[in-house]
Design a protein around this motif. Structure first.
Motif, PDB file in Angstrom:
ATOM      1  N   GLU A 245       2.078 -42.925  -7.995  1.00 15.48           N
ATOM      2  CA  GLU A 245       3.028 -42.645  -9.034  1.00 15.48           C
ATOM      3  C   GLU A 245       2.840 -41.481  -9.963  1.00 15.48           C
ATOM      4  N   GLU A 246       1.415 -41.231 -10.270  1.00  8.70           N
ATOM      5  CA  GLU A 246       1.110 -40.217 -10.928  1.00  8.70           C
ATOM      6  C   GLU A 246       1.463 -38.809 -10.023  1.00  8.70           C
ATOM      7  N   ARG A 247       1.333 -38.752  -8.969  1.00  5.26           N
ATOM      8  CA  ARG A 247       1.868 -37.394  -8.069  1.00  5.26           C
ATOM      9  C   ARG A 247       3.484 -37.329  -8.197  1.00  5.26           C
ATOM     10  N   ARG A 248       4.070 -38.608  -8.066  1.00  4.77           N
ATOM     11  CA  ARG A 248       5.625 -38.592  -8.285  1.00  4.77           C
ATOM     12  C   ARG A 248       5.880 -38.211  -9.529  1.00  4.77           C
ATOM     13  N   VAL A 249       5.191 -38.598 -10.698  1.00  6.64           N
ATOM     14  CA  VAL A 249       5.603 -38.070 -12.262  1.00  6.64           C
ATOM     15  C   VAL A 249       5.359 -36.626 -12.260  1.00  6.64           C
TER      16      VAL A 249
END
Length: 275
Positions: A245-249
């Motif tokens: 999710e961090e990478r997606r953000v």
């Protein structure tokens, strides 16, 4: 003026002194590559720019490009679909803040609108508000950590991860307390991303679990108790979900930055000129 003449005049020493007054790498490059011009009009314009800058600094000691970085390469990478590190994103934020401060100085400040025609023209190339400073602030802390406020999903994952971690540690602490006599130390440690306890090898089989590692001497086995496997699995899954999710953000933020690649890169060049 040919290179031999420039060498005799030790022109490179002059430009290096100029470089020493520059605030960031983009302006340093401009200073190093500055050459005398055969154009009278261009030389006259450069002198006028210098006079305006000297006058501005004497009238307003807050005028600077402080915080600016040459982020052109990183912004171009973002425009091509690259995902930047949080430190790079903070550099972009600092550069945009610097550009905004200078743009406001010339557009909304108390400066005489007729006093700085050349500098005002350069400042006109600085980017307008793009909403990126606020977007980066919502996403990344000043320490470079992705914030809970970056997305509701990320906040939810982290909340669940904290609860799971607390349950796992409570269970392991109870195991440590109940088996202190067969453990090498009454501690909880980690191997391969799993929470384990250090069992004395001579008591192998006394504590049912999965062996993840052993000490170099072979005297200690690092055991994941069977009763904690499910919680360890859940903790690991949440850790991976948080990472994804961090990478997606960050990818989403970089895509937004990439949409303004031309405006930001032009702004960096304008900051370098002003510096």
């Amino acid at each position: 003026m040919n290179e031999k003449t420039l060498s005799i005049l030790e022109y490179d020493k002059i430009t290096e002194r100029l470089v020493g007054h520059c605030a960031f790498s983009a302006s340093m490059d401009l200073a190093r590559n500055l050459k005398p011009t055969p154009s009278f009009e261009k030389a006259k314009a450069r002198l006028e720019e210098t006079s305006e800058a000297r006058h501005l600094l004497s009238a307003n000691d807050t005028a600077s490009v402080g915080g600016a970085r040459d982020v052109r390469e990183k912004v171009t990478l973002a425009a091509r679909g690259g995902v930047l590190d949080t430190t790079d994103l903070l550099d972009i934020k600092a550069t945009l803040v610097s550009a905004r401060r200078l743009k406001n100085l010339f557009e909304k400040g108390d400066l005489d609108p007729e006093a700085y025609p050349h500098l005002r023209e350069i400042a006109g190339m600085l980017p307008p508000p793009l909403g990126l400073v606020d977007a980066i602030t919502r996403t990344i802390s000043e320490k470079g950590d992705v914030l809970d406020s970056a997305s509701q999903k990320l906040a939810s994952i982290r909340s669940e991860r904290r609860v799971t971690h607390d349950r796992l540690m409570t269970k392991l602490q109870k195991i440590v307390s109940n088996n202190a006599g067969i453990l090498q130390e009454a501690i909880i440690t980690q191997r391969d991303g799993r929470q384990v306890v250090p069992l004395q090898a001579q008591f192998k089989g006394k504590l049912k679990g999965i062996i993840h590692d052993q000490s170099s001497s072979g005297a200690t086995l690092f055991i994941e108790p069977l009763s904690t496997v499910d919680l360890n699995n859940q903790a690991r899954e949440l850790q991976l979900a948080e990472r994804d999710e961090e990478r997606r953000v960050l990818a989403e933020l970089c895509a937004e930055i990439g949409e303004y690649v031309d405006a930001i890169n032009t702004g960096v060049e304008a900051l370098a000129e002003l510096d």
